[in-house]
Design a protein around this motif. Sequence first.
Motif, PDB file in Angstrom:
ATOM      1  N   ARG A  64       0.851  -1.195   0.000  1.00  8.78           N
ATOM      2  CA  ARG A  64       0.000   0.000   0.000  1.00  8.78           C
ATOM      3  C   ARG A  64       0.881   1.236   0.000  1.00  8.78           C
ATOM      4  O   ARG A  64       1.885   1.276   0.711  1.00  8.78           O
ATOM      5  N   GLN A  79      -2.605   5.507   0.592  1.00  7.65           N
ATOM      6  CA  GLN A  79      -3.599   4.452   0.799  1.00  7.65           C
ATOM      7  C   GLN A  79      -3.698   4.105   2.281  1.00  7.65           C
ATOM      8  O   GLN A  79      -4.794   3.886   2.813  1.00  7.65           O
ATOM      9  N   ARG A  80      -2.558   4.064   2.954  1.00 10.43           N
ATOM     10  CA  ARG A  80      -2.565   3.769   4.390  1.00 10.43           C
ATOM     11  C   ARG A  80      -3.287   4.876   5.161  1.00 10.43           C
ATOM     12  O   ARG A  80      -4.022   4.600   6.125  1.00 10.43           O
ATOM     13  N   ARG A 118      -5.737   6.752   4.035  1.00  6.98           N
ATOM     14  CA  ARG A 118      -7.167   6.541   3.792  1.00  6.98           C
ATOM     15  C   ARG A 118      -7.696   5.408   4.662  1.00  6.98           C
ATOM     16  O   ARG A 118      -8.752   5.528   5.298  1.00  6.98           O
ATOM     17  N   ASP A 119      -6.970   4.306   4.724  1.00  9.04           N
ATOM     18  CA  ASP A 119      -7.434   3.150   5.475  1.00  9.04           C
ATOM     19  C   ASP A 119      -7.485   3.432   6.971  1.00  9.04           C
ATOM     20  O   ASP A 119      -8.409   2.988   7.672  1.00  9.04           O
ATOM     21  N   ARG A 120      -6.511   4.185   7.480  1.00  9.27           N
ATOM     22  CA  ARG A 120      -6.530   4.517   8.907  1.00  9.27           C
ATOM     23  C   ARG A 120      -7.729   5.398   9.247  1.00  9.27           C
ATOM     24  O   ARG A 120      -8.325   5.264  10.332  1.00  9.27           O
ATOM     25  N   ILE A 130     -10.647   5.398   7.666  1.00  6.79           N
ATOM     26  CA  ILE A 130     -11.845   4.547   7.609  1.00  6.79           C
ATOM     27  C   ILE A 130     -12.004   3.718   8.885  1.00  6.79           C
ATOM     28  O   ILE A 130     -13.118   3.490   9.366  1.00  6.79           O
ATOM     29  N   HIS A 131     -10.877   3.268   9.458  1.00  3.20           N
ATOM     30  CA  HIS A 131     -10.937   2.425  10.651  1.00  3.20           C
ATOM     31  C   HIS A 131     -10.949   3.226  11.951  1.00  3.20           C
ATOM     32  O   HIS A 131     -11.005   2.636  13.033  1.00  3.20           O
ATOM     33  N   ASP A 141      -5.843   8.556  -4.153  1.00  5.29           N
ATOM     34  CA  ASP A 141      -5.818   8.034  -2.789  1.00  5.29           C
ATOM     35  C   ASP A 141      -5.782   9.144  -1.745  1.00  5.29           C
ATOM     36  O   ASP A 141      -6.537   9.123  -0.772  1.00  5.29           O
TER      37      ASP A 141
END
Length: 386
Positions: free
Chosen positions: A25, A29-30, A32-34, A36-37, A85
């Motif tokens: 990633r 991207q990381r 974005r993912d952090r 979301i979580h 991203d």
Amino acid sequence: MTLSCACTPDVSRGRLYPEDESAFRSCYQRDRDRIIHASAFRRLKHKTQVFVEHEGDFYRTRLTHSIEVAQVARTIANALGLNTDITEAVALAHDLGHTPFGHTGEDALDLLMKPYGGFDHNAQALRIVTSLERHYAGFDGLNLTWATLEGIAKHNGPVEGPLPYALEEYNAIHDLELHTHASAEAQVAALSDDIAYNNHDLHDGLRADLFTVDDIQDLPLVREAFEEVDREWPGLDAYRRRHEGLRRVFGVMVADVIDTSRDNLNNAGAVSAQELRDLGRPVIAFSADMWAKLKVIRAFLFERMYRAPSVVVQREKVTHVVNTLFPIYMDQPNLLPSRWQADIEAAKNDTELARLVSDYVSGMTDRFALQAYSDLTGKDILHDQT
């Protein structure tokens, strides 16, 4: 094709706390993912835009709005050759700092916080992702990249004048260059926010019977869209006609930003993301004609939706909820959950305590704030007639 002025991972300024890169990633991207979580992102499910959370399952919440903004932002960024991203990361994070009860809750909390530095939802979003989210072993916050933090802090433009305390505190240890415009990606997120709420406020106002299709039929953009639907689909039932019409309004706004911004980017001559930041003007924009039309739509919504009698009544009630909760927690901070108590004990003065109470109240969902009010006062403010 990726533009030379796009934010690409290979020119990232990194994170405040260095971390090893992921094998599969990118750094954005990381981010974005952090987001979301994050707990704050999940809470957006029960924070509303205009209507109070209990009023229906069909109205937009901060979560559905953020997802819609991210979808629009990704589409625009991709069309312009920007990094999708980081655009999506900023779009998903842009509302994290909102209070319960939409802008009504923010207005109430800002007044209560005036003696302690005020409250600003944009600065609060930065505070959340740099401090209040506490899940990682090595740091407070999400340790997002510089470019994502910059985008959250100033996606609406440079931050000038006295800084909100949340921005000032973080900027002192990690300079986000608040005097410049943000990246093109963050600017895309900001315009996508405008597109999304213009569209969904029309949808939600119709669903709430605050106005009718006939009432909006002569608004700019709307008139042309419905005329097009009627030519292509004569006799279409009212529900589908409404959706088709507003879907086309949505598409016209997106296309206008893409066309206008592509010209702006081509004319800017910037060959790096930093050169674009230093231009001194935004490059992602509506055309002048589109902006004039949108101002007419916003004026209509302000009068017929945000000032609608039923909305005003609810605004008064939820303002009372915030005005009641804040002083109770200031007087009795032991009422806050146990994980807040160490910070409360470390507070050196009323300002530090108030900012912690503000963090707690602003993080509440609509339903949690209403339940807390009921538990502390014994009253059901939305349904009591007295």
